[in-house]
Design an enzyme around this catalytic site. Structure first.
Site, PDB file in Angstrom:
ATOM      1  N   SER A  74       0.850  -1.187   0.000  1.00 27.74           N
ATOM      2  CA  SER A  74       0.000   0.000   0.000  1.00 27.74           C
ATOM      3  C   SER A  74       0.888   1.239   0.000  1.00 27.74           C
ATOM      4  CB  SER A  74      -0.907   0.010   1.233  1.00 27.74           C
ATOM      5  OG  SER A  74      -0.134   0.156   2.419  1.00 27.74           O
ATOM      6  N   LYS A  75       0.247   2.405   0.001  1.00 21.11           N
ATOM      7  CA  LYS A  75       0.982   3.661  -0.094  1.00 21.11           C
ATOM      8  C   LYS A  75       1.929   3.874   1.082  1.00 21.11           C
ATOM      9  CE  LYS A  75      -2.331   6.191  -2.948  1.00 21.11           C
ATOM     10  NZ  LYS A  75      -3.250   7.356  -3.033  1.00 21.11           N
ATOM     11  N   ARG A  76       1.625   3.267   2.212  1.00 20.24           N
ATOM     12  CA  ARG A  76       2.512   3.480   3.361  1.00 20.24           C
ATOM     13  C   ARG A  76       3.877   2.825   3.153  1.00 20.24           C
ATOM     14  NH1 ARG A  76      -0.974  -0.447   5.146  1.00 20.24           N
ATOM     15  NH2 ARG A  76      -0.067  -2.379   5.938  1.00 20.24           N
ATOM     16  N   HIS A  77       3.971   1.911   2.182  1.00 23.56           N
ATOM     17  CA  HIS A  77       5.250   1.268   1.875  1.00 23.56           C
ATOM     18  C   HIS A  77       6.025   2.023   0.802  1.00 23.56           C
ATOM     19  CE1 HIS A  77       2.712  -2.307   3.207  1.00 23.56           C
ATOM     20  NE2 HIS A  77       3.626  -2.149   4.150  1.00 23.56           N
ATOM     21  N   GLY A  78       5.430   3.096   0.273  1.00 21.84           N
ATOM     22  CA  GLY A  78       6.050   3.839  -0.824  1.00 21.84           C
ATOM     23  C   GLY A  78       5.052   3.995  -1.957  1.00 21.84           C
TER      24      GLY A  78
END
Length: 489
Positions: A256-260
């Site tokens: 997801s976006k929290r991983h990049g």
């Protein structure tokens, strides 16, 4: 020995409800590589029946992302093909033809249950601890009952009647999978607004487009038995299936976006090279069986087979992607690097005109200093901003260096020494810096570290004397004097 089969047809079928996700890009790549390896056909199909969420912008983003990655399609949007159209909203007549067949054969039936009724029954079943499946109360409606529902203004959906049998899938990656149809509801294939559901539209399209292998993420496994029942009910051949394990973040949760960044266009914006992105995502769940890591597209085509796809989830590692990109950048010529870098410099307002030959040569020199130190073009701007602007930030580590006792005195002597240099080049600069160090009885690093901090706002970077040469005499002296005035003790 390589197999060559013109009957191999695979597809990538994204829904245009957002940008091309990195997971979708990997699915597209694996299908593309499979088609190219066996000289088959790669079809791009847009599954846009979700009219609320599908947008033209998302369609264009998918097409642009595919083109940027170099994944050309043999049939699909902008190209056409024998089995088009390739947008599901343009294929509604095909779905009606097949659903009529299913209704006539008794494999499908009208359902007049309202969403509220279905919700209430579902809650009741859950409260009793039962498996929630549709109770088939509309399976044997009489003509009179249907007319009454029609009179009430109810808009029926159409459900597929699930057969009473085991559904077997011989998955080419997961192996044998078995599903008990008794645990599967008679699912809706046509919604009350006349639009087909995903499973029905996908199955019909795969039949009509003669898809021989459905390769997709394993989040689709629950859809596979439903689609197999559709093939069988229509008397159509069932394609092979290969479900690829999902891409996970470093914390083993779904990417997801929290991983990049998760969209392909975001990696383009961040300054990654398409060949590096392709090379990296090819490694997410696949291995060549060799120690080789950097592959050309032709090499990936040569080595790619389903047998080399892992049955385990792949872990997305941003550092590894940066490594791949950095390796490609290192091998790029300075001329090519400048060409690729220029749009980013213009976007940052570091360059606002066409470069003359002198400026181009200067930029090539900057590139030669920086290219092995950065992993993407955005990082180039972040780490090398001081080459292009006087409005660069002095980072915390550089501030600490400049705040040390005695730095003002050191830099003042350095300015006096640099002013005496006639021919401004790396050799003369180094000689003068070391001469000044000897004069004031300090070690070379006691001048080099604060000089770097004042000139670049950083404590690391290219060799100081090369950096000083590229910046030019006037900028060196101006920046050192500014640091003496504002930043040092």
């Amino acid at each position: 020995m390589e197999i060559k089969n013109k009957n191999i047809r695979v597809r990538f079928a994204p829904s245009p409800t957002g940008y091309l996700h990195i997971g979708g890009a990997r699915t597209a790549l694996f299908n593309w590589l499979y088609a190219r390896h066996y000289q088959g056909t790669f079809v791009l199909r847009i599954e846009d029946t979700d009219r609320v969420r599908s947008t033209e912008e998302a369609v264009q983003a998918i097409l642009d992302g595919m083109k940027w990655l170099g994944l050309d399609w043999d049939e699909g949007p902008e190209k056409g093909g024998e089995y088009g159209p390739y947008f599901q909203t343009e294929r509604l007549s095909s779905y009606k033809y097949f659903v009529d067949q299913l209704l006539e054969s008794g494999n499908a039936y009208y359902c007049y249950c309202s969403p509220e009724e279905l919700k209430n029954r579902r809650q009741d079943e859950l409260a009793k601890g039962k498996v929630v499946i549709y109770d088939r109360r509309c399976l044997n409606l009489t003509l009179a009952e249907k007319k009454q529902f029609d009179k009430e203004g109810r808009k029926p959906s159409i459900r597929l009647k699930m057969p009473d049998k085991k559904i077997i899938v011989q998955d080419l990656i997961k192996g044998r999978m078995e599903f008990d149809s008794k645990l599967l509801s008679d699912f809706v294939i046509i919604k009350s607004d006349g639009i087909p559901t995903y499973n029905f539209a996908a199955a019909v399209d795969d039949i009509l487009m003669k898809i021989s292998l459905v390769m997709r993420g394993d989040d689709h496994i629950s859809n596979t038995p439903k689609q197999i029942v559709i093939y069988q009910a229509l008397g159509a051949p069932v394609p092979e299936f290969a479900h690829i394990p999902m891409i996970m973040g470093p914390d083993n949760t779904r990417l997801s976006k929290r991983h990049g960044a998760t969209s392909v266009t975001e990696y383009q914006r961040l300054g990654f090279l398409p060949e590096a992105v392709v090379n990296y995502i090819a490694h997410l769940g696949w291995s060549s069986g060799t120690n080789q890591e950097i592959f050309t597209l032709q090499e990936l085509i040569k080595y790619f087979t389903l047998e080399k796809i892992s049955g385990h989830s792949a872990i997305f590692d941003m550092e590894k992607l940066n490594w791949f990109n950095g390796e490609y950048l290192k091998e790029m010529s300075d001329e090519k690097y400048v060409e690729k870098l220029l749009p980013f410099l213009r976007d940052a307002n570091y360059i606002d005109s066409i470069l003359n030959k002198e400026q181009e040569n200067w930029l090539k020199t900057v590139v030669s200093l920086m290219k092995t130190r950065v992993k993407n073009f955005r990082q180039f701007l972040e780490y090398g901003d001081y080459f292009f602007t006087e409005d660069f930030i002095i980072d915390k580590n550089a501030e600490l260096v400049l705040k040390q006792d005695g730095i003002k005195n050191i830099l003042e002597h350095l300015v006096i020494g640099l002013n005496k240099i006639g021919h401004w080049n790396q050799e003369n600069i180094e000689s003068k810096v070391r001469e000044v160090a000897a004069q004031i009885n300090v070690k070379g690093k006691q001048i080099i570290h604060p000089a770097r901090a004042a000139l670049s706002g950083k404590t690391v970077g290219p060799g100081l004397f090369a950096l000083m040469e590229v910046l030019g005499k006037e900028k060196n002296i101006a920046r050192l004097e500014r640091a003496i005035t504002k930043n040092v003790n």
